[in-house]
Write a protein that holds these residues in place. Structure first.
Motif, PDB file in Angstrom:
ATOM      1  N   PHE A  45      19.679 -15.538  30.854  1.00  0.00           N
ATOM      2  CA  PHE A  45      20.395 -14.925  30.017  1.00  0.00           C
ATOM      3  C   PHE A  45      21.464 -14.116  30.946  1.00  0.00           C
ATOM      4  O   PHE A  45      21.213 -13.757  32.200  1.00  0.00           O
ATOM      5  CB  PHE A  45      19.741 -13.955  29.066  1.00  0.00           C
ATOM      6  CG  PHE A  45      18.990 -14.115  27.947  1.00  0.00           C
ATOM      7  CD1 PHE A  45      19.642 -15.096  27.032  1.00  0.00           C
ATOM      8  CD2 PHE A  45      17.684 -14.113  28.143  1.00  0.00           C
ATOM      9  CE1 PHE A  45      18.678 -15.649  25.932  1.00  0.00           C
ATOM     10  CE2 PHE A  45      16.756 -14.716  26.969  1.00  0.00           C
ATOM     11  CZ  PHE A  45      17.457 -15.486  25.899  1.00  0.00           C
ATOM     12  N   GLU A  46      22.662 -13.944  30.514  1.00  0.00           N
ATOM     13  CA  GLU A  46      23.940 -13.252  31.093  1.00  0.00           C
ATOM     14  C   GLU A  46      23.287 -11.825  31.645  1.00  0.00           C
ATOM     15  O   GLU A  46      23.646 -11.674  32.832  1.00  0.00           O
ATOM     16  CB  GLU A  46      25.079 -13.044  30.290  1.00  0.00           C
ATOM     17  CG  GLU A  46      25.652 -14.256  29.853  1.00  0.00           C
ATOM     18  CD  GLU A  46      27.058 -14.117  29.226  1.00  0.00           C
ATOM     19  OE1 GLU A  46      27.628 -12.891  29.226  1.00  0.00           O
ATOM     20  OE2 GLU A  46      27.712 -15.024  28.616  1.00  0.00           O
ATOM     21  N   ARG A  77      24.158 -20.157  19.782  1.00  0.00           N
ATOM     22  CA  ARG A  77      24.254 -18.663  19.375  1.00  0.00           C
ATOM     23  C   ARG A  77      23.212 -18.035  18.954  1.00  0.00           C
ATOM     24  O   ARG A  77      22.103 -18.750  18.479  1.00  0.00           O
ATOM     25  CB  ARG A  77      25.107 -18.961  18.044  1.00  0.00           C
ATOM     26  CG  ARG A  77      25.457 -17.587  17.350  1.00  0.00           C
ATOM     27  CD  ARG A  77      26.375 -17.861  16.241  1.00  0.00           C
ATOM     28  NE  ARG A  77      26.782 -16.362  15.531  1.00  0.00           N
ATOM     29  CZ  ARG A  77      27.206 -16.152  14.429  1.00  0.00           C
ATOM     30  NH1 ARG A  77      27.549 -17.406  13.751  1.00  0.00           N
ATOM     31  NH2 ARG A  77      27.534 -15.012  13.847  1.00  0.00           N
ATOM     32  N   LYS A  78      23.117 -17.125  19.678  1.00  0.00           N
ATOM     33  CA  LYS A  78      21.671 -16.200  19.563  1.00  0.00           C
ATOM     34  C   LYS A  78      20.522 -16.491  20.085  1.00  0.00           C
ATOM     35  O   LYS A  78      19.408 -16.171  20.079  1.00  0.00           O
ATOM     36  CB  LYS A  78      21.246 -15.769  18.010  1.00  0.00           C
ATOM     37  CG  LYS A  78      22.393 -15.003  17.472  1.00  0.00           C
ATOM     38  CD  LYS A  78      21.901 -14.804  15.986  1.00  0.00           C
ATOM     39  CE  LYS A  78      23.021 -14.098  15.270  1.00  0.00           C
ATOM     40  NZ  LYS A  78      22.539 -13.680  13.579  1.00  0.00           N
TER      41      LYS A  78
END
Length: 253
Positions: A45-46, A77-78
């Motif tokens: 994740f970022e 998305r998500k």
């Protein structure tokens, strides 16, 4: 370019430091191209990359956006960012070398010869090669590999009457399609394109579940003397797209 120990290149100029977003991009890309992160892998994740590299989220976002632009990852998305399935765009009316297709994706290429059999053509061989009478042929089966993933299964017949040099060619080192394009002039070709489920042999070779949708390109090439080769190229359905470009003609549909 060679670099000196004092941080200068061989022209005496100081090196420019690599921007952090570019280094993040290179690190992620190298893991994808090497096969360490195969298609479908969720990349960190970022916020995880932000912590790992000690940088802002904007820097990470810039690196990932470039990987999206290059077609190496997709954002869901998500859910996060995932390594994309490689996809090749091929012109229907051209003969392409599979090695070039793979390298155009930024992946390492390999070819493995599975089977090589010299025989007299049977009825099925004659139909595939459009032979009027049986002759000696060379049957070849091989697997083209992109990165660490099977890319295309090749099942080829070569007429030894038209291509006697093929009898002594080392196709374990040189893929037959590339060798033929370099060695044998051809004057016409035909493509037949089908969608079909992977049979047991194709599923095993391509590491798929039996029945998985595949794209099969059946190609025959010939010259004034007769058929040169016929090949069936089987791709996993999510890895290949055929494209035809054309303009208006005098006839309309």
């Amino acid at each position: 370019m060679a670099r000196a120990a004092d941080g200068r290149d061989n022209t005496g100029q100081a090196r420019r430091p690599t921007a952090l977003h570019a280094r993040i991009q290179q690190d992620v890309e190298s893991r994808i191209v090497s096969g360490e992160w195969p298609p479908g892998t969720r990349i960190p994740f970022e916020h995880e990359l932000t912590a790992e590299y000690g940088c802002s989220r904007m820097t990470v976002n810039k690196a990932l956006s470039e990987l999206v632009r290059k077609g190496l990852i997709e954002r869901r998305r998500k859910s996060g960012s995932y390594v994309r399935q490689p996809e090749v765009l091929s012109a229907v009316l051209e003969i392409h070398q599979l090695e070039r297709e793979v390298r155009a994706l930024g992946l390492d290429y390999d070819f493995r010869l599975i089977e090589r059999v010299e025989r007299t053509a049977d009825d099925q061989d004659c139909r595939r090669l459009v032979l009027e009478q049986p002759g000696n042929i060379l049957g070849l089966k091989g697997l083209h590999i992109a990165g660490q993933r099977p890319f295309c299964l090749e099942d080829r017949l070569i007429s030894l009457a038209e291509v006697p040099l093929a009898q002594d060619a080392d196709f374990s080192r040189n893929p037959p399609g590339s060798w033929l394009l370099e060695q044998v002039p051809w004057s016409a070709a035909e493509h037949r394109i089908n969608a079909r489920g992977a049979d047991a042999h194709a599923a095993r070779a391509l590491d798929l579940a039996e029945g998985t949708p595949c794209l099969v390109i059946a190609r025959r090439t010939w010259n004034a003397n007769g058929s040169i080769t016929q090949v069936n190229l089987t791709y996993p359905g999510d890895m290949h797209t055929l494209v035809a470009q054309f303009g208006p003609s005098l006839r309309t549909a």
